[in-house]
Design an enzyme around this catalytic site. Structure first.
Site, PDB file in Angstrom:
ATOM      1  N   GLU A 485       0.793  -1.234   0.000  1.00 42.89           N
ATOM      2  CA  GLU A 485       0.000   0.000   0.000  1.00 42.89           C
ATOM      3  C   GLU A 485       0.827   1.286   0.000  1.00 42.89           C
ATOM      4  OE1 GLU A 485      -3.282  -0.108   2.831  1.00 42.89           O
ATOM      5  OE2 GLU A 485      -3.504  -2.275   2.578  1.00 42.89           O
ATOM      6  N   HIS A 695       0.325  -1.104  17.499  1.00 41.38           N
ATOM      7  CA  HIS A 695       0.458   0.292  17.918  1.00 41.38           C
ATOM      8  C   HIS A 695       1.711   0.541  18.726  1.00 41.38           C
ATOM      9  CE1 HIS A 695      -3.828   0.770  16.827  1.00 41.38           C
ATOM     10  NE2 HIS A 695      -3.322   1.896  16.390  1.00 41.38           N
TER      11      HIS A 695
HETATM   12  N1  GLN Z   1      -5.353  -2.675   4.724  1.00 43.09           N
HETATM   13  C1  GLN Z   1      -5.272  -1.589   5.650  1.00 43.09           C
HETATM   14  C2  GLN Z   1      -3.850  -1.469   6.185  1.00 43.09           C
HETATM   15  O1  GLN Z   1      -3.206  -2.438   6.341  1.00 43.09           O
HETATM   16  C3  GLN Z   1      -6.218  -1.768   6.811  1.00 43.09           C
HETATM   17  C4  GLN Z   1      -6.208  -0.586   7.752  1.00 43.09           C
HETATM   18  C5  GLN Z   1      -7.255  -0.618   8.828  1.00 43.09           C
HETATM   19  O2  GLN Z   1      -7.746  -1.636   9.214  1.00 43.09           O
HETATM   20  N2  GLN Z   1      -7.623   0.511   9.375  1.00 43.09           N
HETATM   21  O3  GLN Z   1      -3.379  -0.407   6.465  1.00 43.09           O
END
Ligand code: GLN
Ligand code: ZN
EC number: 2.1.1.14
Length: 759
Positions: A485, A695
């Site tokens: 991503e 986190h």
């Molecule tokens: N596919 C997204 C990521 O990995 C999912 C993010 C989320 O669940 N908020 O960032």
């Protein structure tokens, strides 16, 4: 004379000034005095702006350095005792420790404010919690406003809502037992306000929009009976839903006024007007405080006519709820399409709408003929605009067969077809989608946006990030890969920018919590997907590996939930449109050879209506939209979904009804407590509980992951179990990610061997 007032104003500032102040203070670039001075200047600017717009009764106490629910706790001297702070002498440093934690104590828990995207700090109640009025800070702000010659109405979270929103800690006890002590503190607060010349005070009781137990409802009358003695006139505010079922009870309360949310629940006005007491004010929350659309003034005047005839000057006008949930000023949006812009109103514009309505009521329609004509024109133009209406989208939905949202075969058959080509080992490993958004990635993206990087060079930069991510995952030995991503700024914005019917603002920020803001897209029209959005990246990623690479999409419910949406079409219908646009993408991915596709729905739970009676209806259409987004995929194509950071325990049947082949879900923070629910429920398809918290920069230890997976194996059959982190990894850095995933893969392999052994 009708009075106009506000329940609250966006405190973050037109240019997110409060965010800047807070972050500079936290970085120790400014001191406490500078922070407080900056905050005071911001408050004053906002009051003068409201006053300039002609609003008559201005809120004070709606401003907060972090959170108004935290402030409410402090007003009654109820900071969690675990911090050991003196409630009477709390400084800014300590205030932020409550909100953000310190070396010894985690922050107060944060959760969503009703069905908004604002998060408040959850009060912590103990059986022996003691309350004491601490009005100093609020009185200071009242004096600031008074010094500006401003007619103020302090706003406070009401005692019953404050109590309800807190969590009982320690041995179980009934929170209502704390009410007498709490009311005593509120009485002292209210007396102090009255002594400083305050005439009206607003007590917010948004819990009236929930399904309250009888004993809580019964507590209202005696509580307000006690409060009103010695207090300024009390305006009791309900919002975010209908309070119609409590109309008789509320009309009988010893308060001076009631506020109703007529944007969310216009029909409740009838229930209140019938026999409305002669001694009370009714505040009509007519301007929508939760959405961005320009008011339909003609319609509103009609809606208010009967109330105005009956109540005269006892009818007040206000936005439906605090404008905290609205972006600041539309005038700043210079690049928006001119037509679209003429259909919108942000907080500043809503003030003017309020004023216009007031003039219309007071002096008749002729006095606002120009404004009415403008409003009517905007409504008509919107109704006919080809920007909004695309008949093909409606026709496509109307033509869907009844079983459009069903996969060809049931899960067991699909799973067999999928395993036939995937040939995954037991306990397969994967990640949730994103990999670290490094400074280099962000720099390329913003250079591209500024036009300093050509499309070809941008593509090359992103491809090399994808290649890096694939290579690292192969080295780590993960079983199902992701492309990482890199090209996405935000999981909703990325798709919204490529779908028709979405608009983006330059500065339409709304506070999410503390200094954090979000800039939700605006869904204004019928939705289509003009061209593939992710296929080229996915195909490139898959070309680099023999292992399956997941296609990665944000689901229809999450896209809807994190946007401002149309007011001329039901949410369910907008969601269906998004689903079909995503379905085009799913089909194209499949055709491009991407046969594992993940459709993220982290926001599905937060869309749940406040009232129980409306929940099943929501879950039905939300589930249908998710399933429509995978309409027509082959049985051998594996559909994943992902959810996180919500309480999912109470919607498991609805989650199962999505019929995703695999769900990955955040669980590690609750030590897999959620998983017990899944086990009890006998969740039918495959599931990957998160095995570590993403986190924290802390790299999880072998033992911790092993412990969690063993716990999972007790309730989920091994054949159904996947292994993955809690959520995406974009906020982490690569060394942490590699170390954590190496451990995760290694634990999974070890357990596989052990399972093979015992089998
Ligand atoms: N596919 C997204 C990521 O990995 C999912 C993010 C989320 O669940 N908020 O960032
Ligand atoms: Zn997530």
């Amino acid at each position: 004379m009708t009075t106009t007032h506000l329940l609250g104003f966006p405190r973050i500032g037109a240019k997110r000034e409060l965010k800047t102040l807070l972050e500079n203070y936290w970085k120790q670039e400014i001191d406490e005095a500078a922070l407080l001075a900056g905050a005071r200047a911001l408050r004053q600017r906002h009051w003068l702006l409201q006053k300039g717009a002609g609003v008559e009764l201005l809120p004070v106490g709606d401003f907060s350095l972090y959170d108004h629910v935290l402030d409410a706790q402090l007003l009654v001297g109820a900071a969690p005792p675990r911090f050991g702070f003196d409630p009477a002498a709390l400084d800014a440093e300590q205030y932020f420790q409550l909100a953000r934690g310190n070396a010894g104590q985690p922050a107060q828990e944060m959760t969503k404010w009703f069905d908004t995207n604002y998060h408040y700090l959850v009060p912590e109640w103990h059986a022996d919690t003691a309350f004491s009025a601490q009005p100093q800070r609020l009185l200071g702000q009242v004096r600031e406003a008074q010094a500006l010659g401003i007619h103020t109405k302090p706003v406070l979270v009401g005692p019953l809502s404050l109590l309800w929103l807190g969590k009982a800690k320690g041995l179980a006890f009934d929170k209502l037992r704390l009410l007498p002590g709490l009311l005593a503190a509120y009485r002292d607060l209210l007396a102090a306000l009255r002594a400083s010349g305050v005439e009206w005070v607003q007590l917010d009781e948004p819990i009236l929009a929930l399904d309250l137990p009888q004993d809580w409802l019964d507590a209202f009358a005696p509580a307000y009976q006690q409060l009103q003695a010695g207090a300024p006139s009390i305006l009791l505010a309900s919002y975010f839903g209908s309070a119609a079922e409590h109309a008789a009870r509320l009309k009988a309360l010893p308060v001076a006024g009631l506020h109703l949310d007529l944007a969310r629940a216009p029909q409740q006005l009838q229930a209140f007007l019938a026999g409305f007491p002669e001694d009370k004010v009714l505040s009509a929350g007519i301007i929508d405080g939760r959405n961005v659309w320009r008011a339909d003034l003609s319609l509103m005047l009609r809606q208010l006519q009967a109330a105005h005839a009956q109540l005269g000057e006892r009818l007040w006008l206000a936005p439906s709820c605090s404008l905290l949930h609205s972006p600041f000023d539309l005038a700043a949006e210079i690049q928006l399409d001119a037509d679209l812009k003429s259909w919108l109103a942000f907080a500043v514009q809503k003030l003017n709408e309020l004023k216009t309505l007031q003039r219309g009521l007071r002096r008749g329609r002729a006095a606002i003929a120009g404004e009415l004509a403008g409003s009517d024109f905007a409504q008509q133009q919107k109704q006919g605009s080809p920007l909004i209406h695309r008949p093909a989208v409606r026709q496509r939905i109307a033509a869907l067969p009844a079983d459009a949202d069903r996969r060809a075969s049931p899960y067991p058959q699909r799973a067999a077809r999928q395993q036939a080509w995937l040939k995954l080992p037991p306990l397969p490993t994967t990640t949730i989608g994103s990999f670290p958004q490094t400074a280099a990635i962000r720099a390329s993206r913003s250079a591209f946006k500024r036009g300093e990087l050509s499309a070809a060079d941008y593509q090359k930069a992103m491809e090399s990030e994808i290649e890096l991510a694939i290579r690292r995952q192969e080295e780590l030995g993960l079983d199902v890969l992701v492309h990482g991503e890199a090209e996405r700024n935000d999981m909703v914005e990325y798709f919204g920018e490529q779908l028709s019917g979405f608009a983006f603002t330059a500065g339409g920020w709304v506070q999410s919590y503390g200094s954090r803001c979000v800039k939700p897209p605006i869904i204004y029209g019928d939705i289509t997907r003009p061209q593939p959005m992710t296929v080229a990246w996915a195909r490139f990623a898959q070309s680099l590996s023999a292992k399956p690479v997941k296609g990665m999409l944000t689901g229809p419910v999450t896209i809807l939930q994190w946007s401002f949406t149309r007011n001329d079409l039901p949410r369910s219908e907008v969601c269906r449109q998004i689903a079909l646009a995503l379905n085009d993408e799913v089909r194209d991915l499949e055709a491009a050879g991407i046969r594992v596709i993940q459709i993220d729905e982290p926001a599905i739970r937060e869309g749940l209506p406040l009232k129980r009676a409306e929940r099943q209806g929501y879950l039905n259409w939300a589930g249908q939209a998710f399933r429509l987004s995978c309409r027509g995929v082959d049985d051998a194509t594996q559909i994943h979904t992902h959810m996180c950071y919500s309480e999912f325990g109470d919607i498991l049947p609805a989650i199962a009804a999505l019929d995703a082949d695999v769900i990955t879900i955040e669980t590690s923070r609750s030590d897999m407590a959620l998983l017990a629910d899944f086990g009890r429920f006998r969740y039918p398809n495959a599931i990957g509980p998160g095995v570590y918290d993403i986190h924290s920069p802390r790299v999880p230890q072998t033992d911790e992951i092993r412990h969690l997976l063993q716990k999972a194996l007790q309730v989920i059959p091994a054949e159904q179990l996947w292994v993955n982190p809690d959520c995406g990894l974009k906020t982490r850095d690569w060394p942490e990610v590699e170390a954590a995933l190496a451990t995760m893969v290694q634990v999974s392999r070890k357990l596989r061997e052990e399972l093979a052994h015992t089998a």
